[in-house]
Design a protein around this motif. Sequence first.
Motif, PDB file in Angstrom:
ATOM      1  N   THR A  52       0.844  -1.196   0.000  1.00 27.09           N
ATOM      2  CA  THR A  52       0.000   0.000   0.000  1.00 27.09           C
ATOM      3  C   THR A  52       0.882   1.250   0.000  1.00 27.09           C
ATOM      4  OG1 THR A  52      -0.085  -0.081   2.407  1.00 27.09           O
ATOM      5  CG2 THR A  52      -1.946  -1.050   1.210  1.00 27.09           C
ATOM      6  N   ARG A  55      -1.537   4.337   3.757  1.00 24.87           N
ATOM      7  CA  ARG A  55      -2.220   3.648   4.868  1.00 24.87           C
ATOM      8  C   ARG A  55      -2.142   2.132   4.688  1.00 24.87           C
ATOM      9  NH1 ARG A  55      -5.888   7.520   3.519  1.00 24.87           N
ATOM     10  NH2 ARG A  55      -7.103   5.963   2.385  1.00 24.87           N
ATOM     11  N   PRO A  56      -2.175   1.392   5.805  1.00 20.11           N
ATOM     12  CA  PRO A  56      -2.082  -0.074   5.689  1.00 20.11           C
ATOM     13  C   PRO A  56      -3.412  -0.750   5.364  1.00 20.11           C
ATOM     14  CG  PRO A  56      -2.142   0.564   8.005  1.00 20.11           C
ATOM     15  CD  PRO A  56      -2.171   1.843   7.209  1.00 20.11           C
ATOM     16  N   ASP A  57      -4.547  -0.011   5.489  1.00 24.86           N
ATOM     17  CA  ASP A  57      -5.886  -0.644   5.477  1.00 24.86           C
ATOM     18  C   ASP A  57      -6.127  -1.656   4.354  1.00 24.86           C
ATOM     19  OD1 ASP A  57      -5.570   1.840   6.632  1.00 24.86           O
ATOM     20  OD2 ASP A  57      -7.698   2.325   6.569  1.00 24.86           O
ATOM     21  N   LEU A  60      -4.286  -4.860   4.970  1.00 25.88           N
ATOM     22  CA  LEU A  60      -4.820  -5.658   6.079  1.00 25.88           C
ATOM     23  C   LEU A  60      -6.069  -6.407   5.624  1.00 25.88           C
ATOM     24  CD1 LEU A  60      -4.412  -3.064   8.998  1.00 25.88           C
ATOM     25  CD2 LEU A  60      -2.938  -5.012   8.435  1.00 25.88           C
ATOM     26  N   ASP A  92       1.600  -3.786   4.165  1.00 26.83           N
ATOM     27  CA  ASP A  92       1.601  -2.365   4.537  1.00 26.83           C
ATOM     28  C   ASP A  92       2.854  -1.710   3.926  1.00 26.83           C
ATOM     29  OD1 ASP A  92       1.873   0.054   5.805  1.00 26.83           O
ATOM     30  OD2 ASP A  92       1.844  -0.755   7.853  1.00 26.83           O
ATOM     31  N   ASN A  95       6.184  -1.219   5.661  1.00 22.19           N
ATOM     32  CA  ASN A  95       7.075  -2.358   5.918  1.00 22.19           C
ATOM     33  C   ASN A  95       8.174  -2.384   4.839  1.00 22.19           C
ATOM     34  OD1 ASN A  95       8.298  -4.754   6.525  1.00 22.19           O
ATOM     35  ND2 ASN A  95       6.396  -5.947   6.672  1.00 22.19           N
TER      36      ASN A  95
END
Length: 469
Positions: A52, A55-57, A60, A92, A95
Amino acid sequence: MDLPRLDRTLRPGAKAPIRIVHLGLGAFHRSHQAWYTHRADNAADWGIAAFTGRRPDAALALAEQDGLFTLVERADGGDSFEVVGSIVEAVDGANVQRLAELVAAPQTAVITLTVTEAAYRLGPDGQLDRGASAVVTDLALLASGSGNPTTPLGRLVFALAARRAAGGGPLAVVCCDNLASNGTVAHHAVAGIAAAWDPSLAAWIEDNVSFVSTSVDRITPRTTDADLAAVEASCGYRDTSPVVAEPFANWVLSGDFPAGRPRWEDAGAVFVADIEPYENRKLWLLNGAHSLLAYAGQLRGHATVAEALADPLCRQAVERFWDEAEASLSGPEGNAADLQISAYRQALLARFGNARIAHHLAQIAMDGSTKLRMRAVPVLQAERAAGRSGAAAALMIAAWMDFTATSATIQDPLADQVAAANRLSGTDRVCSLLRLVDPALSGDPAAVHLIEDLCGTFRKLPACTPAGQ
Ligand code: CS2
């Protein structure tokens, strides 16, 4: 009713090995590159690890479904559903260590990018803007080794350094953002960051990274709760990450893949020697019309592309802009007939008019200062160079100016400067706003006055109700 969740227990099948790393996991990546990869005959050999952006959303949500998602193809006549399995890891973007590990892996052959037009941070000279604050921050982080870069391009350079350190071989970076010569843009951005950090890395990149240019196309609006419900009702499982797109998809690519690639041509991708004519056709006719509709349409009280196109005033502005753009479109080897412009325009009217796709003008209106540089400026310049006024392209810029003056919030990489320019008035205001889009044009008094005269065009007239409402 308690429906099962979409994952690989529901859809068993081997995961393809990761050979593609993607930066910018969003709806468009899923409806386009992930779908083309899924449809390739050799899809079993080509898994994608997708990262992403801010944002990680999205990572996830997708990770909980083992990367699987439903593509809802929304035609005028109805929806069809397909589970896409090419994303095998969703990560994410923060990372950066995992990104470096995967880019360094010998089997990784392709890196694709959808990081938005604004993320490349090139100045008006086409080179990296080393003064941009995000670039300054990333360069400091890279130099000190004290933290991870935060921009997508900074992260990519960090990961390429890891590949070099691991003795990794050549690979391809494939830019899929809506920019003219997007492979060259990505090249300059990556090379600029690498050279400022470590000139020997920049030299390694020159020798080992092939920057592929592409023209990407598939209208992909934001997914809504109603779309989630439609997937549940039709497919009988829960999917928190479906993506909705039009049936049409197009991908034109130009460049080398030194470590191989999926057979994207099996899904209709086209490989060409000279991409510029295709890029211009798409950027000017499709994206240019989109931006024009986004500003003119919202000023006229419309919310979606289909609504704006049904307004005769907006439609006429689009057709006039297309006439101007068409005058400068030449096909491969100068043969404009190869571009089939008249059929392309007809098809666009049908695509934009697909009222089942709620493509929100607000989504398209973002990052106007960057988008207009690619969508309006080249047409305006070409018209003026040919001794014509360029009034239709100028009207797109004027509509953007009016839109920025009337909107409560502007999402734009130059939002502060846009707001400051809007505190001025008359010619000073127009000139300052135009400078943010194209400094050269802002130095041309005739262009400034043309745009100033066109300001207010869509505000002066009463809003009209789209046909059929
Ligand atoms: C749109 C594009 O948001 C925008 O700026 O013009 O995302 C457009 O929908 C795609 O390029 C279609 O392929």
